[in-house]
Design an enzyme around this catalytic site. Structure first.
Site, PDB file in Angstrom:
ATOM      1  CE  LYS A 267      -4.162  -1.969   1.964  1.00  0.00           C
ATOM      2  NZ  LYS A 267      -5.237  -1.879   2.938  1.00  0.00           N
ATOM      3  CG  ASP A 303      -8.072   0.445   3.223  1.00  0.00           C
ATOM      4  OD1 ASP A 303      -8.918  -0.327   2.757  1.00  0.00           O
ATOM      5  OD2 ASP A 303      -6.846   0.216   3.187  1.00  0.00           O
TER       6      ASP A 303
HETATM    7  P1  NAP Z   1       0.814  -3.266   8.966  1.00  0.00           P
HETATM    8  O1  NAP Z   1       1.091  -2.020   8.193  1.00  0.00           O
HETATM    9  O2  NAP Z   1       1.717  -4.419   8.831  1.00  0.00           O
HETATM   10  O3  NAP Z   1       0.713  -2.833  10.522  1.00  0.00           O
HETATM   11  C1  NAP Z   1       0.445  -3.758  11.509  1.00  0.00           C
HETATM   12  C2  NAP Z   1       0.460  -3.087  12.879  1.00  0.00           C
HETATM   13  O4  NAP Z   1       0.069  -4.077  13.809  1.00  0.00           O
HETATM   14  C3  NAP Z   1       1.826  -2.575  13.305  1.00  0.00           C
HETATM   15  O5  NAP Z   1       1.680  -1.354  13.975  1.00  0.00           O
HETATM   16  C4  NAP Z   1       2.335  -3.665  14.247  1.00  0.00           C
HETATM   17  O6  NAP Z   1       3.107  -3.173  15.329  1.00  0.00           O
HETATM   18  C5  NAP Z   1       1.050  -4.172  14.855  1.00  0.00           C
HETATM   19  N1  NAP Z   1       1.182  -5.582  15.227  1.00  0.00           N
HETATM   20  C6  NAP Z   1       1.506  -6.628  14.435  1.00  0.00           C
HETATM   21  N2  NAP Z   1       1.526  -7.757  15.150  1.00  0.00           N
HETATM   22  C7  NAP Z   1       1.246  -7.409  16.428  1.00  0.00           C
HETATM   23  C8  NAP Z   1       1.143  -8.146  17.643  1.00  0.00           C
HETATM   24  N3  NAP Z   1       1.316  -9.471  17.662  1.00  0.00           N
HETATM   25  N4  NAP Z   1       0.813  -7.470  18.763  1.00  0.00           N
HETATM   26  C9  NAP Z   1       0.618  -6.140  18.744  1.00  0.00           C
HETATM   27  N5  NAP Z   1       0.732  -5.392  17.648  1.00  0.00           N
HETATM   28  C10 NAP Z   1       1.027  -6.023  16.497  1.00  0.00           C
HETATM   29  O7  NAP Z   1      -0.631  -3.813   8.599  1.00  0.00           O
HETATM   30  P2  NAP Z   1      -1.923  -2.961   8.150  1.00  0.00           P
HETATM   31  O8  NAP Z   1      -1.932  -2.765   6.675  1.00  0.00           O
HETATM   32  O9  NAP Z   1      -2.024  -1.759   9.010  1.00  0.00           O
HETATM   33  O10 NAP Z   1      -3.119  -3.988   8.470  1.00  0.00           O
HETATM   34  C11 NAP Z   1      -3.445  -4.360   9.794  1.00  0.00           C
HETATM   35  C12 NAP Z   1      -4.673  -5.267   9.783  1.00  0.00           C
HETATM   36  O11 NAP Z   1      -5.815  -4.526   9.371  1.00  0.00           O
HETATM   37  C13 NAP Z   1      -4.567  -6.405   8.753  1.00  0.00           C
HETATM   38  O12 NAP Z   1      -3.987  -7.538   9.321  1.00  0.00           O
HETATM   39  C14 NAP Z   1      -6.002  -6.657   8.369  1.00  0.00           C
HETATM   40  O13 NAP Z   1      -6.527  -7.717   9.128  1.00  0.00           O
HETATM   41  C15 NAP Z   1      -6.724  -5.385   8.728  1.00  0.00           C
HETATM   42  N6  NAP Z   1      -7.283  -4.733   7.506  1.00  0.00           N
HETATM   43  C16 NAP Z   1      -8.601  -4.917   7.257  1.00  0.00           C
HETATM   44  C17 NAP Z   1      -9.187  -4.351   6.142  1.00  0.00           C
HETATM   45  C18 NAP Z   1     -10.654  -4.526   5.904  1.00  0.00           C
HETATM   46  O14 NAP Z   1     -11.141  -4.252   4.790  1.00  0.00           O
HETATM   47  N7  NAP Z   1     -11.400  -4.965   6.899  1.00  0.00           N
HETATM   48  C19 NAP Z   1      -8.418  -3.552   5.272  1.00  0.00           C
HETATM   49  C20 NAP Z   1      -7.053  -3.376   5.562  1.00  0.00           C
HETATM   50  C21 NAP Z   1      -6.504  -3.983   6.683  1.00  0.00           C
HETATM   51  P3  NAP Z   1       4.659  -2.751  15.165  1.00  0.00           P
HETATM   52  O15 NAP Z   1       4.606  -1.346  14.626  1.00  0.00           O
HETATM   53  O16 NAP Z   1       5.180  -2.821  16.537  1.00  0.00           O
HETATM   54  O17 NAP Z   1       5.279  -3.722  14.196  1.00  0.00           O
END
Ligand code: NAP
Length: 460
Positions: A267, A303
């Site tokens: 993204k 989003d």
């Molecule tokens: P990302 O950029 O990889 O960010 C993930 C975040 O989660 C980071 O801040 C990370 O912390 C934190 N994290 C990861 N594992 C963790 C753990 N075990 N405990 C605590 N914090 C943790 O991912 P993203 O694009 O933001 O997406 C996040 C989630 O949103 C996706 O997995 C998805 O399920 C959901 N999503 C849903 C939709 C929808 O249409 N419903 C759309 C987009 C995303 P650190 O900074 O410390 O690494």
């Protein structure tokens, strides 16, 4: 055959339309002329005596009546501003946007009897109205053709060429089947892609795709192919699994892909390679939607709209966003747009601080949640996804009356949502975000506005 020409007045829709219809031996229909015929008076007279709103009503009726027409349709310049018109124009059609810069348009329309659309001086009006309509034209077109420096017969030839064989050579389309991003496609999807690439009917069939790594869980191919069928669009939607975002975008340009849904981990990485990025996407720092027209890639973020819609009645609340990645940024941006007090909390607090500093809100560690006492908690981490039984926050921090929105949508009921409803919280599933953002994204790919109900129906 139904071919539709759209674009600003003076782009050549009528003159090219007549030539094209003659060359293809099919009727030519000009919606403005049809409105005049049905109203029994000229367009300047309709504007003068009945006003623009009445003209638009007549135009809508004419376009609805043409939904199953065969021929070349030259649509009025403002017709695409109405998404209902776009759905009727697009049904079973190929839509060509004829483009010309403001100076060319001004030169071409000087002396015409078309009524003004604003109180502005003519030259300023062209620039202002063109800019206002720019994205609607982009969303509503299948193909964009630059008409500057071209004769009408030159433009007509370009349109005919595309109608005959699309924009990409057949050998190149066949070769594309070996692209590594298609390697792991399920058998049924591979067969559908083979037809769409090697033997499309019609030849103008355009490809869209979800791009990322991994993409096997994505429900977008099923959803979009059903929606394309519903609106009778010449599109096919597939999935591209590739770790290299530059390679995907090169492929997208070579193959003239129409629309891309961008997912993890691309993204942010796609952004420097796009020709234009919307203001929302720039502020969030992520693009999840790309649309291509005339070889140019335009990036958007839907989003945040998918998060804002389900929360729109909680204006001004205090919210804790858990996570500091792309989804957290979209969530914080959405909540700030609703006037909420936003706290971004992350296991790596420096990342939360950095994001909060950029967006203009508060930040902290996961441990600070209890002290903030939020009315809304949004999980924007992957915790709880597909078989993960963990929770991103402690159960004791869930209080009765709180609203908990988990952006994770596989499974629809995550451990967090289960625990939250057990503690008397209101819950919102990540499916809501998916549905709302998909409805918005479909509008960007096609110019057709749909509601969340239609998305839900086709997700089942
Ligand atoms: P990302 O950029 O990889 O960010 C993930 C975040 O989660 C980071 O801040 C990370 O912390 C934190 N994290 C990861 N594992 C963790 C753990 N075990 N405990 C605590 N914090 C943790 O991912 P993203 O694009 O933001 O997406 C996040 C989630 O949103 C996706 O997995 C998805 O399920 C959901 N999503 C849903 C939709 C929808 O249409 N419903 C759309 C987009 C995303 P650190 O900074 O410390 O690494």
């Amino acid at each position: 055959m139904k071919v539709v020409l759209i674009g600003y007045r003076g782009a050549g829709k009528t003159v090219v339309g007549k030539m094209l219809a003659e060359a293809l031996s099919i009727p030519h229909i000009d919606t403005d002329a049809e409105v005049e015929r049905q109203a029994g008076k000229s367009i300047p007279a309709i504007f003068r005596e009945d006003g623009e709103a009445h003209f638009r009503t007549l135009e809508r009726k004419v376009i609805a009546w043409l939904v199953d027409a065969e021929g070349v349709i030259s649509a009025g310049g403002g017709a695409v501003m109405d998404p209902g018109n776009v759905a009727h124009l697009r049904a079973n059609a190929d839509v060509f946007l004829l483009l010309a810069d403001p100076d060319t348009v001004i030169r071409r329309i000087t002396g015409s009897d078309r009524p003004p659309l604003t109180m502005l001086p003519p030259e300023e009006e062209v620039k202002t109205v063109m800019e206002r309509r720019r994205l609607r034209y982009l969303f509503s077109a299948d193909f964009c053709i630059q008409t500057q420096g071209e004769t009408p017969s030159g433009v007509c030839r370009m349109v005919r060429q595309i109608l005959l064989g699309g924009t990409v050579r057949k050998e190149r389309r066949e070769e594309a089947l070996h692209y590594q991003g298609f390697r792991d496609l399920p058998e049924e999807e591979k067969r559908a892609l083979e037809i769409a690439l090697a033997n499309p009917a019609p030849a103008t069939t355009r490809l869209c795709a979800v791009i990322g790594h991994p993409v096997s869980h994505s429900r977008s191919p099923t959803l979009y192919n059903r929606l394309f069928g519903h609106f009778r669009l010449h599109y096919h939607y597939t999935r591209i699994d590739d770790v290299d975002p530059e390679r995907i975008l090169r492929f997208a340009q070579e193959m003239d892909l129409r629309g891309l849904s961008v997912t993890i981990p691309h993204k942010a990485a796609v952004m420097p390679h796009l020709h234009e990025v919307s203001r929302d996407a720039q502020e969030i720092g992520a693009v999840n939607t790309i649309v291509q027209c005339g070889g140019k890639l335009h990036g958007f973020n839907t989003d945040w709209i998918g998060i804002r819609e389900p929360l729109s009645s909680w204006r001004g609340s205090r919210v804790a966003v858990i996570g500091a990645g792309g989804a957290a940024s979209a969530a914080a941006y959405a909540c700030l747009s609703l006037g909420m007090e936003v706290h971004i909390l992350n296991r790596t607090p420096e990342k939360a601080r950095e994001l909060a500093g950029r967006l203009g809100c508060e930040s902290g560690s996961l441990e600070s949640l209890a002290g903030i006492a939020p009315e809304i908690v949004i999980n924007a981490t992957p915790v709880g996804m597909q078989g993960d039984r963990n929770m991103p926050i402690d159960t004791k921090d869930l209080r009765e009356g709180m609203t908990v929105f988990d952006l994770v949508y596989t499974p629809p009921e995550t451990p967090l949502l289960k625990a939250a409803s057990g503690r008397g919280c209101r819950t919102i599933s990540g499916l809501e975000m998916f549905v709302q953002q998909a409805a918005e994204q479909f509008g960007i790919f096609t110019g057709i506005r749909i509601g969340p109900e239609l998305v839900r129906r086709y997700l089942e």
